[in-house]
Design an enzyme around this catalytic site. Structure first.
Site, PDB file in Angstrom:
ATOM      1  N   ASN A  75       0.827  -1.211   0.000  1.00  5.19           N
ATOM      2  CA  ASN A  75       0.000   0.000   0.000  1.00  5.19           C
ATOM      3  C   ASN A  75       0.853   1.249   0.000  1.00  5.19           C
ATOM      4  OD1 ASN A  75      -0.326   1.799   2.641  1.00  5.19           O
ATOM      5  ND2 ASN A  75       0.305  -0.264   3.259  1.00  5.19           N
ATOM      6  N   PHE A 135       6.736   4.499  13.876  1.00  9.73           N
ATOM      7  CA  PHE A 135       8.094   4.769  13.392  1.00  9.73           C
ATOM      8  C   PHE A 135       8.387   3.897  12.176  1.00  9.73           C
ATOM      9  CE2 PHE A 135       9.765   5.821  17.917  1.00  9.73           C
ATOM     10  CZ  PHE A 135       9.173   7.066  17.845  1.00  9.73           C
ATOM     11  N   CYS A 137       6.146   3.667   9.007  1.00 12.05           N
ATOM     12  CA  CYS A 137       5.558   3.884   7.692  1.00 12.05           C
ATOM     13  C   CYS A 137       6.652   4.128   6.657  1.00 12.05           C
ATOM     14  CB  CYS A 137       4.595   5.065   7.735  1.00 12.05           C
ATOM     15  SG  CYS A 137       3.790   5.341   6.150  1.00 12.05           S
ATOM     16  N   CYS A 348       3.396 -38.721  -7.750  1.00 11.39           N
ATOM     17  CA  CYS A 348       3.515 -37.554  -8.628  1.00 11.39           C
ATOM     18  C   CYS A 348       4.970 -37.291  -9.014  1.00 11.39           C
ATOM     19  CB  CYS A 348       2.925 -36.314  -7.966  1.00 11.39           C
ATOM     20  SG  CYS A 348       3.840 -35.759  -6.511  1.00 11.39           S
ATOM     21  N   CYS A 351       8.851 -35.228  -5.325  1.00 11.03           N
ATOM     22  CA  CYS A 351       9.952 -35.380  -4.363  1.00 11.03           C
ATOM     23  C   CYS A 351      11.200 -35.855  -5.097  1.00 11.03           C
ATOM     24  CB  CYS A 351       9.567 -36.341  -3.251  1.00 11.03           C
ATOM     25  SG  CYS A 351       9.113 -37.999  -3.815  1.00 11.03           S
ATOM     26  N   CYS A 355      14.675 -33.664  -5.416  1.00  6.69           N
ATOM     27  CA  CYS A 355      15.901 -34.178  -4.795  1.00  6.69           C
ATOM     28  C   CYS A 355      16.958 -34.458  -5.862  1.00  6.69           C
ATOM     29  CB  CYS A 355      15.582 -35.444  -4.003  1.00  6.69           C
ATOM     30  SG  CYS A 355      16.954 -36.003  -2.964  1.00  6.69           S
ATOM     31  N   CYS A 382      20.281 -39.537   2.120  1.00 14.75           N
ATOM     32  CA  CYS A 382      19.386 -38.481   2.619  1.00 14.75           C
ATOM     33  C   CYS A 382      20.079 -37.680   3.716  1.00 14.75           C
ATOM     34  CB  CYS A 382      18.102 -39.112   3.158  1.00 14.75           C
ATOM     35  SG  CYS A 382      16.953 -37.900   3.841  1.00 14.75           S
ATOM     36  N   CYS A 388      11.860 -32.738   0.161  1.00 11.50           N
ATOM     37  CA  CYS A 388      10.856 -33.664  -0.384  1.00 11.50           C
ATOM     38  C   CYS A 388       9.528 -33.489   0.323  1.00 11.50           C
ATOM     39  CB  CYS A 388      11.343 -35.111  -0.286  1.00 11.50           C
ATOM     40  SG  CYS A 388      11.814 -35.612   1.379  1.00 11.50           S
TER      41      CYS A 388
END
Lengths: 424, 471
Positions: A75, A135, A137, A348, A351, A355, A382, A388
């Site tokens: 803003n 103090f 802004c 999917c 991970c 990695c 690891c 992951c």
């Protein structure tokens, strides 16, 4: 139900959820609606000397997440653009009508003693519970020698705080700007000046986006833009760190802290309290959803406290501070290893690729006979970085399991691999 | 290859709709209200829906949806492009793998391909990402200033493609892209193959198939000659002589027979014939409608036929299959569409006799109930009759042998009735390739045919250019 009431720097409130000094607390109409909705307190939008500030159009811009959820708002609005007299009259009436709610008045006047000496008695006469010194802004006001221009110089912070303590009997909360390198310097200065509390963080200097057709950043005023102040959930991690830095600084030990920065849920609030805050302030979440959000915040916080056996905020306030330290004190022998819950895994591959490409090649992509994939952690590779787990879309599918290394606690200061280790 | 006579009738042995069903009434609705029943079955996504749906994609690595796509479209990539408001990039990504990505987005049984494989097709994840609709969104909304693929320098090679269906178009486009000149020989008046003549009207609406053909041809270097029928006014041997290579994308052009008496009686028709007529009709009120009808079969064509007849106003549509629901070729999604359209499904019944009225027209069918006995389908001995004004056969299409009647054609090795090809789509004759439904490789799907055409083109290109370099 747990008791949510607080007494913060001598200011009493039925709950720790206050609205921060900002557009939602600009005038009596909004503040009354906030109290009706159940907010425990309000920091009235910053008052200044007359003539009142003048604002531009437009004023806000946002940083969005992938589902167009607002991550943060920027803003360029200034302090109140209404006269001092109108504000003081409304504050007096509202406090009279809502005696049980906290009402703090935010102030910003030039960095000269006479200005503070003049305004402080007027504010005190309203019956307000305390003052908060703006103090922080970061736009517009610093160009006039106020706001962040003061907050960025510890000597000024200390001086103005002292004037306020001299010319006013109300609790003084010093609101800190994050646009500095070490937040502790500002907090220590406020503490030296006699501050009753600090509140943080104010907004962060920001440009959220650029309109690539008009080749101008947002928000646009005519065909120009300027940096603004950033707030909302995206700034929460920065705020939490700065709160923790102050909470664990011996120089400011015991100084009440009011947490501000990206708080939108009871959990956010509880995290700030755990890192030492005695109250919290909310703005962006209310600006996005309205004042009603306090209902779920209060309900969620008290139910969670019940589930944990906490009867009051004090019972868990600062509990996480002792567990926050410098890197050099961490246990170098501690080891976690990722474990994938194969029943929950949806294959999917995120991970694996994270990695494989960017970390330690510790997740194997095993092609199954039926063409599907199975992802398995190679324990020996690891390092326990959590990447992951972070990239996994399924909650609780990847667990970071502490390993029994059989090794004793060892920090870097004493680690034989540290050439500058301390003699044991 | 100078123009020979346009063959008068393409399928001499199969009755046309007019011959077979002319005695039946016409729909009692006007064209506009009928047309509403044949608008998009799955409406396209709006901008907002597309962005929302795209955000559900997890951008999987080694993504199961890509592995499930016969044409190997990089699905996570195009969806990410959609989400980043790069619709052109998304479309180009799709079309670079599948030049008929627009029609595949509409006709693919995504429920058994990409969307079945989607990791979010899991009750924990609510539902798979709507990949088909997102693909359609990208292809429909892309606005290319020029064709997105530019031809390579001319190779001077000329290649014959027989059949302007999905396999032939895909093959021709890829060849033209590589700089070869292509002549497509097509039997029918329009290109597009099953996209033009065989897909249910509500799956591929208006003139999309022709617009897509126009888009494919935009690349240049492709000439289509219509009325060219292999085995009639065209022979494989001729093509081999005159071109550097030949691709056969012949499709399946005959309908399987039940082997019953009166199979050619008025009222008895192949479903594919009716669907072709329906797709080509400018005025749906001209189509004969069987108020009571029987559709024989259990594949997607059977469902298409039954549902379209129901939507034309038939009151009593029976889909009859000799085995059980679990053996049906139609996907669950298709079966659901049938149920939604009040199509009645009768299983474990096989046709025994076509019933005729005193004018020799179809008035019903007698079925033998069946069951599995010792692992074989057997009649139970029980029979029943269903009254019907028409019977549509959707029991499968077969390869039309007459296309390969010349000396070269007879030399082609076969897999059963279809043309044998290897993984590079090579037939047993050097320089002759084949793909799509006329081969046994893979599934009988549009997307599979597109992939065959593409792979064959790549194999032809590699082979032809290898010879150039060696020379």
């Amino acid at each position: 139900m747990a008791d949510l009431s607080i007494e913060f720097a001598g200011i009493k409130a039925p709950n720790p959820f206050w609205l921060a000094s900002a557009p939602p607390t600009d005038k009596a109409y909004n503040v009354v609606r906030a109290y009706q909705a159940g907010w425990g307190g309000v920091v009235w939008k910053t008052l200044g000397e007359d003539p009142a500030a003048v604002n531009v159009s437009s004023r806000y811009s946002a940083h969005y997440g992938v589902n167009r959820e607002v991550m943060g708002i920027n803003n360029i609005e200034l302090i109140t653009d209404r006269s001092l007299e109108i504000n003081l009259r409304e504050i007096t009436q509202v406090k009279k009508d809502w005696p049980d709610r906290a009402l703090i008045v935010s102030l910003m006047v030039p960095c000269v003693e006479e200005s503070w000496k003049a305004i402080l008695p007027l504010v005190e006469a309203t019956g307000a519970d305390g003052i908060e010194l703006n103090f922080g802004c970061p736009h517009g006001m610093p160009e006039r020698g106020m706001g962040a221009a003061v907050g960025q110089v510890p000597e000024y912070v200390e001086q103005v705080t002292r004037w306020c303590k001299t010319y006013c009997s109300l609790p003084v909360i010093v609101k800190l700007t994050p646009n500095i390198t070490d937040i502790r310097q500002s907090a220590r200065a406020a503490h030296r000046g006699g501050a009753d509390a600090v509140s943080l963080i104010n907004t962060i200097n920001s440009i959220t986006s650029v309109d690539l057709e008009r080749m101008v950043a947002n928000p646009i005023v005519g065909d120009m833009s300027t940096h603004g102040g950033y707030c909302g959930s995206a700034v929460k991690p920065i705020a939490l760190n700065m709160v923790a830095e102050i909470a664990r600084d011996p120089a400011t030990h015991g100084l009440p802290i009011c947490g501000i920065g990206g708080i939108g849920s009871w959990r956010d609030a509880a995290e700030f309290v755990a890192l030492g805050c005695g109250a919290v302030q909310v703005c962006t979440a209310a600006m996005l959803h309205g004042f009603r959000i306090v209902d779920e915040m209060k309900d969620g916080l008290s139910r969670w406290m019940d589930s944990q056996g906490y009867r009051s905020l004090q019972e868990f306030q600062g509990r996480a501070v002792g567990h926050t330290t410098d890197w050099k004190y961490l246990d170098i022998n501690y080891q976690v290893v990722a474990k994938i819950d194969q029943a929950a895994c949806i294959s999917c591959g995120r991970c694996h690729i994270a990695c494989e490409d960017t970390s330690h090649q510790a997740i194997a992509n095993l092609k199954q006979a039926d063409g599907s994939h199975r992802y398995e952690v190679i324990d020996a590779e690891c390092v326990g970085c959590n990447l992951c787990q972070i990239t996994c879309p399924v909650q609780d599918c990847i667990e970071m399991v502490p390993q029994d290394t059989g090794k004793p606690f060892l920090d870097w200061l004493h680690d034989p691999r540290n050439p500058y280790r301390e003699a044991s | 290859m100078e123009g020979k006579a346009f063959p008068k009738k393409i399928k001499k042995e199969e009755p046309t709709v007019i011959d077979s069903l002319n005695h039946l009434p016409r729909p009692n609705q006007n064209h506009a209200s009928l047309a509403e029943h044949f608008s998009d079955l799955a409406p396209p996504l709006t901008d907002r829906q597309a962005v929302l749906e795209a955000s559900r994609c997890l951008y999987c690595y080694d993504a199961p949806c890509v592995n499930a796509c016969p044409s190997e479209i990089d699905i996570p990539s195009f969806i990410r492009n959609i989400h980043q408001e790069n619709v052109q990039g998304a479309a180009q990504k799709i079309l670079s793998a599948n030049i008929l990505g627009g029609s595949c987005a509409r006709v693919c049984p995504t429920e058994i391909l990409c969307q079945q494989a989607c990791v979010r097709n899991n009750h924990q994840e609510c539902a798979p990402v709507l990949i088909g609709l997102l693909q359609r969104y990208a292809v429909d909304h892309a606005e290319f200033q020029q064709h997105p693929f530019q031809r390579a320098a001319s190779t001077g090679k000329r290649i014959a493609v027989v059949g302007a269906g999905p396999a032939g178009l895909s093959c021709a486009h890829r060849l033209a892209w590589h700089g070869h000149d292509v002549v497509i020989f097509e039997a029918r008046e329009k290109a597009g193959g099953l996209n033009e003549y065989g897909i249910a009207k509500y799956k591929l609406v208006d003139d999309f198939a022709q617009r897509e053909v126009d888009f494919v041809l935009q690349i240049g270097g492709i000439e289509i000659r219509h009325g060219q029928v292999l085995g009639d006014n065209l022979s494989l041997a001729e093509l081999q002589q005159q071109f550097d290579a030949v691709f056969l994308g012949l499709g399946l052009n005959t309908v399987r027979q039940l082997g019953l008496a009166s199979e050619g009686a008025p009222g008895m028709l192949a479903a594919t014939e009716y669907i072709r007529e329906l797709r080509q009709a400018d005025d749906l009120t001209t189509l004969p409608v069987a108020d009571r009808c029987i559709v024989l079969g259990a594949g997607n064509t059977a469902i298409d036929m039954a549902v379209q007849m129901a939507r034309l106003g038939a009151r009593d549509v029976n889909l009859v299959y000799r085995r059980g629901v679990e053996d049906m070729g139609a996907t669950e999604h298709e079966q659901h569409i049938a149920k939604e359209n009040q199509v009645r499904l009768l299983t474990w019944a096989q046709p025994e006799e076509v019933l005729l009225d005193d004018q020799g027209r179809v008035c019903g069918m007698r079925f033998a109930r069946t069951h599995m006995c010792d692992g074989r389908l057997q009649p139970t001995g029980e029979t029943f009759e269903l009254a019907a004004d028409a019977i549509f056969k959707a029991i499968g299409q077969a390869f039309d042998d007459s296309a390969l009647s010349d000396s070269s054609g007879q030399q082609l090795a076969r897999d059963g009735e279809r043309i044998r090809v290897d993984e590079q789509l090579r037939t047993s004759l050097p320089g002759v390739y084949a793909g799509g439904d006329c081969t046994q490789l893979g599934q009988d799907l549009t997307v599979q045919a597109v992939q065959h055409g593409k792979l064959a083109a790549e194999a032809m290109h590699a082979h032809l250019m290898l010879n150039v370099e060696a020379a």
